[in-house]
Every structure is written in structure tokens, then in C-alpha cells.
Scaffold this motif. Structure first.
Motif, short mmCIF file in Angstrom:
data_model
loop_
_atom_site.label_atom_id
_atom_site.label_comp_id
_atom_site.label_asym_id
_atom_site.label_seq_id
_atom_site.Cartn_x
_atom_site.Cartn_y
_atom_site.Cartn_z
N LEU A 173 0.82 -1.22 0.00
CA LEU A 173 0.00 0.00 0.00
C LEU A 173 0.85 1.27 0.00
N ALA A 174 1.87 1.31 0.85
CA ALA A 174 2.69 2.51 0.97
C ALA A 174 3.69 2.66 -0.16
N ARG A 175 4.23 1.54 -0.61
CA ARG A 175 5.27 1.60 -1.64
C ARG A 175 4.74 1.99 -3.01
N TRP A 176 3.45 1.74 -3.23
CA TRP A 176 2.90 1.98 -4.56
C TRP A 176 1.73 2.94 -4.47
N PRO A 177 1.99 4.24 -4.59
CA PRO A 177 0.94 5.27 -4.45
C PRO A 177 -0.24 4.99 -5.36
N GLY A 178 -1.42 5.19 -4.83
CA GLY A 178 -2.63 4.93 -5.60
C GLY A 178 -3.20 3.55 -5.38
N ASN A 179 -2.43 2.65 -4.74
CA ASN A 179 -2.92 1.32 -4.43
C ASN A 179 -3.89 1.44 -3.26
N LYS A 180 -5.16 1.29 -3.52
CA LYS A 180 -6.18 1.47 -2.49
C LYS A 180 -6.58 0.17 -1.80
N ALA A 181 -6.05 -0.96 -2.29
CA ALA A 181 -6.48 -2.26 -1.75
C ALA A 181 -5.61 -2.69 -0.58
N GLY A 182 -4.35 -3.02 -0.86
CA GLY A 182 -3.42 -3.39 0.20
C GLY A 182 -3.76 -4.69 0.90
N ALA A 183 -3.19 -4.86 2.08
CA ALA A 183 -3.34 -6.11 2.83
C ALA A 183 -4.78 -6.43 3.16
N LYS A 184 -5.61 -5.42 3.33
CA LYS A 184 -7.02 -5.68 3.64
C LYS A 184 -7.67 -6.55 2.57
N TYR A 185 -7.17 -6.45 1.34
CA TYR A 185 -7.72 -7.24 0.23
C TYR A 185 -6.73 -8.27 -0.29
N GLY A 186 -5.72 -8.57 0.52
CA GLY A 186 -4.83 -9.68 0.20
C GLY A 186 -3.85 -9.44 -0.93
N THR A 187 -3.35 -8.22 -1.08
CA THR A 187 -2.40 -7.93 -2.16
C THR A 187 -0.96 -8.13 -1.70
N GLY A 188 -0.04 -8.10 -2.68
CA GLY A 188 1.38 -8.09 -2.38
C GLY A 188 2.06 -9.44 -2.28
N TYR A 189 1.42 -10.50 -2.79
CA TYR A 189 2.02 -11.82 -2.65
C TYR A 189 3.33 -11.95 -3.43
N CYS A 190 4.24 -12.75 -2.90
CA CYS A 190 5.48 -13.11 -3.57
C CYS A 190 5.99 -14.40 -2.94
N ASP A 191 6.82 -15.13 -3.66
CA ASP A 191 7.51 -16.28 -3.08
C ASP A 191 8.75 -16.58 -3.91
N ALA A 192 9.47 -17.64 -3.56
CA ALA A 192 10.74 -17.95 -4.19
C ALA A 192 10.60 -18.59 -5.57
N GLN A 193 9.37 -18.93 -5.97
CA GLN A 193 9.15 -19.41 -7.34
C GLN A 193 8.97 -18.23 -8.30
N CYS A 194 8.97 -17.00 -7.77
CA CYS A 194 8.75 -15.79 -8.57
C CYS A 194 7.51 -15.97 -9.45
N PRO A 195 6.35 -16.27 -8.87
CA PRO A 195 5.17 -16.64 -9.65
C PRO A 195 4.72 -15.56 -10.62
N GLN A 196 4.35 -16.00 -11.81
CA GLN A 196 3.87 -15.09 -12.85
C GLN A 196 2.34 -15.09 -12.97
N ASP A 197 1.67 -15.85 -12.11
CA ASP A 197 0.21 -15.91 -12.18
C ASP A 197 -0.46 -14.90 -11.25
N VAL A 198 0.33 -14.08 -10.54
CA VAL A 198 -0.23 -13.05 -9.68
C VAL A 198 -0.80 -11.94 -10.55
#
Length: 537
Positions: A173-198
Motif C-alpha cells: 500500500l505505501a510503496r505503490w501510491p494509488g494502491n487502495k487495496a493493500g493487505a485488507k484485500y490480500g495484495t502483495g504476494y510473492c515467493d521464491a518461485q517468482c510466480p507469474q500468475d499473480v
């Protein structure tokens, strides 16, 4: 590739806008967890949130889907920035649509739910106490993490995964201005497989180069991936289980493209996608974990994971990850490796190096920094992820069956479980086991030996870490509780063995079954931890 991706992302900052819908109120299901100290555990009221990838994504001006099946709506989403401005993530019907329910300290995830639409699997995150906008950040270096799990309804080909991901607490939410969703809506996923389906990465829709093929195994992937360090505490079904650290060269959630994601060059990725796993079946003990085995997966049990450091503190460097199980009031050390040339029952850099050599695997774990690099992520803090999923890439064979399929099943490290090589095809699993589920409960974290009790049973062996906080070293049998019930301060051991020599500071100096040196190096004293372990402190 990384520098180019970062430069490109900087151009999008002003226009980035991940929107929020208002058709369904977002209410996070309640879940209690426990934080522990040496004197006891305290229950904390928290909650969970479902990942944004599962949510209804529709036009901000109505109900038109921005994403249907494997395809983006080209009119609403001509590019990633415009798509982010035009589309909104809506609230979730957790139980009705996704089969996610909570009761007290238990979270149940159903595999397939049916209704107006069919939903398969889910991924959820633990929210911080008292917050609807931030994930819980867990810092477990020098500590232990414990939970109960019921995998009795998880057949071959499925994975009930509980793990840590180095995501932003606010979901970006803070790193990307204009992002109104954030953790409340489950954003920001990442893992070591560097998934491209996000679907959204860094607040922008991942719609560029999106593969919408109805037949391609890689359908539903975009040009970009999202990488970060991952600690797989638990990946399992009732047939097999593994725990695996995956270090990365980056120290935060990072968008990637091309070879930085490992595309076409697995070992050029920013992260160690393979990791260093401990799977008892793969390590030669085929009767330790499974239905009616030592750890009987037809019944619930407790999983304890300890992150030991070189100096036994929460600020030291990770040098060992130990595993214990508790079932029926008994504590079982992890099984020992029965593979020639690989010793131990815990994850250390030396265990990983030996395993990679004997199995003929690329040691990307070492290249990406090993446990020292994982230590940095654990120290900074990571988000708890709990999920259930099937594998459209390789049918989960890497977890519970011979893999790769072209290798001889008798070759060291190839067979990871008793499942058939044809058992994990998603079309079969979804058709034959729609009612599958996993239950995670009684989640706790705190100092070493603070989150569980029980009576130690024989076997398993001890780890090699020098941190000294390990609760059990090699013991053949015992009827004594692993953890003393007293909550008084540490005391000098009264049961020193007869071993000669000098134990270094933070080394072991006493304990049932111990035969090493009992004299501590200058400046340290043999200090009692439990009946099986005293340490020079």
C-alpha cells in the motif's frame, strides 16, 4: 532484467491505482493465535484474509468482469496501468464462495466449492492483531513456531501448505501510491518461485504478455513475476511432508521478468526455487510419516519448527532448522536421514551440501546464501501464509511421488512418497477428491521450548547446531517431559556426564545421553535448559 524492470516500474508510480469495490463488504474471519514466553502463552484475537488473486475483479463503473477464466478483458485492460485504474477488487464471501471457515483457533480450507462458480483451492494470510490493513509480521529467528494440523482428508496430489513469505506488511500500500487495496484485500504476494500468475504486482495489473491458452500448462501467467524469500514450514498431504528454506538474492518483494524470474533458466532466478528440503520419505525413512506410521496422518498432530542461531539468541545468525512432532502426548524428533552420505535430522548448510551432492541436484541453496541469507529474512520478519492447492505444473510429484518421472524411482532422492506417478493430475484430483480439506489450528510462536509439552520418545537423533537452544539431542528412550514444567530461571545442570575436554561458549555441556565435554570455556557457565540439554552461557 531486474534493473530494467525497476526502471520501468518507476514510470508507473504516478498512474498506479489498484481499486476497491463496494459490492461485498470485506469482513476478515476471526482466528485466535498464541504468543508465548518461557512462563506461558497468551491468546490473541486476530484474523485471516484471502489473497487478491481469488477475488472478484470487476470494472469500477459496474459489474463487468475484468478477468474471466484465464483472460483479461482487453477493453477494460489494454495495459497494466489502465487496468489497475479501471478495475476493483471486491470483498469476499469466505465460506460460501471459497470454503474458508474459522472456529476459535482453527482454520479450515476446503479444496473445491461449488455454486454460481466453481472455486479450487485458496491462499490466506494472518492479519496483525487489531488491524484490518496489515499482515502479521513474524520474527522467529532464535525462536520456534508451532501449529496443529489435520491432513487426514488430503490425498495424493494435494498440498496443504503453511509457510512464511517476505511480503510487505501493508501488501504494498505505501510503496505503490494509488494502491487502495493493500493487505485488507490480500495484495502483495510473492515467493521464491517468482510466480507469474499473480494478477497485480506492484499495484499494476500483470496483463502484459498474459497467456490465456485453454490448453497450455502455463496458462494464466503474465510477463512479470514477483520474487521474495520463502520459508516453507509445511508442505504436506497425508502421504508425505517436507519443510524447505528458499533464500533469495533480493531482500524484499521484487518484481521480475525474464531470467530474473527463472524463465527458461531456473538457476538464473533471483531466488532458489528448489530450496533445501527435508522430506522423511525422500531421506530414506518410508515409515515415519503417513497413515498408521510413526506420525499417524489419520489423526491430528502438532508440528514444531525451531530456528536455531549460532549464539542461541534472537539476533544471531541462523545455522539450523529443527523439526519435532507431538502426537498423543508424545514428542517425536524428526526422522534421521537414511541416505548414505547424508547425515542428520535437521536442515543445516552441511546437510544441504551433502544432500545436493548425493542427489545430484544443483546447489542453488548455497549460491543464494544458504541459511545466512534466510536468517536476514527471518530477522526482518515474514508473513504467515496458509493454503490448499493442486499442481498444474508437475502434478505435485515433487512432494509425494517419484520425480522427475524420467528418473529411476530407486535413484537417491527421486522418490518422495508412496503416491503413484499418475496420481496428481489436477483434473483427476479435482474430480475425484472435491471434498478434500486441511485444518490448521493452535498456532503459537515464542522462545525455544515455550510452545509445546510432551514426553520424548526414542530415536530421531540430534541436530548439529551450536546455538544450544535445541530442545532435544539424540536420545533412544525417555519417560521424562521434554520441557521442565518449572518456570523458574535457568539453573546449572545437576546431571553432567563424564566426557573430558572443554565445550566452547554456546556449546552443549550436559544432558541425558550426552557424552561430550562438561567443562565450559572461560567466561561461560553450564546452564540448564531441559533434561536433555544444558549449554555454556
Amino acid at each position: 532484467m531486474l534493473s530494467a524492470a525497476l526502471a520501468l516500474s518507476s514510470l508507473f508510480v504516478a498512474a498506479r491505482a489498484q481499486q476497491v469495490g463496494t459490492n461485498t463488504a470485506e469482513v476478515h474471519p476471526a482466528l485466535t493465535v498464541s504468543t508465548c514466553t518461557k512462563s506461558g502463552c497468551t491468546t490473541v484475537a486476530q484474523s485471516i484474509v484471502i489473497d487478491a488473486n481469488w477475488r472478484w475483479l470487476h470494472a469500477t463503473t459496474g459489474y463487468t468482469n475484468c478477468y474471466t477464466g484465464n483472460a483479461w478483458n482487453a477493453t477494460i485492460c489494454p495495459d497494466g496501468v489502465t487496468c489497475a485504474a479501471n478495475c476493483a477488487l471486491d470483498g469476499a464471501d469466505y465460506s460460501g464462495t471459497y470454503g474458508i471457515t474459522t472456529t476459535g483457533n482453527a482454520l479450515k480450507l476446503d479444496f473445491v466449492t461449488t455454486g454460481a462458480n466453481v472455486n479450487v483451492g485458496s491462499r490466506t494470510y494472518l492479519m496483525a492483531a487489531g488491524s484490518t490493513t496489515e499482515y502479521q509480521i513474524l520474527k522467529v529467528l532464535g525462536q520456534e513456531f508451532t501449529f496443529d494440523v489435520d491432513v487426514s482428508n488430503l490425498p495424493c496430489g494435494l498440498n496443504g501448505a503453511l509457510y512464511f513469505s517476505q511480503m510487505d506488511a501493508d501488501g504494498g500500500l505505501a510503496r505503490w501510491p494509488g494502491n487502495k487495496a493493500g493487505a485488507k484485500y490480500g495484495t502483495g504476494y510473492c515467493d521464491a518461485q517468482c510466480p507469474q500468475d499473480v494478477k497485480f504486482i506492484d499495484g499494476v495489473a500483470n496483463s502484459v504478455g498474459w497467456n490465456a491458452s485453454a490448453t497450455d500448462v502455463n496458462a494464466g501467467t503474465g510477463e512479470y513475476g514477483t520474487c521474495c524469500t520463502e520459508m516453507d514450514i509445511w508442505e504436506a498431504n497425508k502421504m508425505s511432508a517436507a519443510y524447505t528454506p528458499h533464500p533469495c538474492s533480493v531482500t524484499e518483494q521484487t518484481r521480475c521478468s525474464g531470467t530474473d524470474c527463472g524463465i527458461g533458466a531456473r538457476y538464473s532466478s533471483l531466488c532458489d526455487a528448489d530450496g533445501c528440503d527435508f522430506n522423511s520419505y525422500r531421506m530414506g525413512n518410508t515409515t515415519f510419516y503417513g497413515p498408521s506410521d510413526t506420525i499417524d496422518t489419520t489423526k491430528p498432530f502438532t508440528v514444531v519448527t525451531q530456528f536455531l542461531t549460532t549464539d542461541g539468541t534472537t539476533t544471531g545468525t541462523l545455522n539450523e532448522i529443527k523439526r519435532f512432532y507431538v502426537q498423543g502426548g508424545k514428542v517425536y524428533p524428526n526422522s534421521d536421514s537414511d541416505i548414505a552420505g547424508v547425515t542428520g535430522n535437521s536442515i543445516t548448510d552441511s546437510f544441504c551440501a551433502a544432500q545436493k551432492t548425493v542427489f545430484g541436484d544443483t546447489n542453488e541453496f548455497k549460491t543464494k546464501g544458504g541459511l545466512a541469507q534466510m536468517s536476514k529474512a527471518l530477522s526482518t520478519g515474514m508473513v504467515l501464509v496458509m493454503s490448499i492447492w493442486d499442481d498444474h505444473a508437475v502434478d505435485m510429484l515433487w512432494l509425494d511421488a517419484p520425480y522427475p518421472p524420467t528418473a529411476s524411482p530407486s535413484a537417491p532422492g527421486v522418490t518422495r512418497g508412496a503416491c503413484s506417478p499418475s496420481s496428481g493430475a489436477p483434473t483427476d484430483v479435482e474430480k475425484n477428491s472435491p471434498g478434500a480439506s486441511v485444518i490448521y489450528s493452535n498456532i503459537k510462536w515464542g522462545p525455544i521450548n515455550s510452545t509445546y509439552t510432551g514426553t520424548l520418545v526414542g530415536g530421531g537423533g540430534g541436530g548439529t547446531g551450536t546455538g544450544g537452544s535445541s530442545s532435544v539431542t539424540s536420545v533412544k528412550s525417555s519417560t521424562t517431559a521434554v520441557k521442565p514444567t518449572s518456570t523458574t530461571s535457568a539453573k546449572t545442570s545437576t546431571t553432567p556426564p563424564s566426557g573430558g575436554g572443554t565445550s566452547p561458549k554456546y556449546g552443549q555441556c550436559a544432558g541425558t545421553g550426552y557424552t561430550g565435554p562438561t567443562v565450559c570455556a572461560a567466561g561461560s557457565t553450564c546452564t540448564y535448559s531441559n533434561p536433555y540439554y544444558s549449554q555454556c552461557l
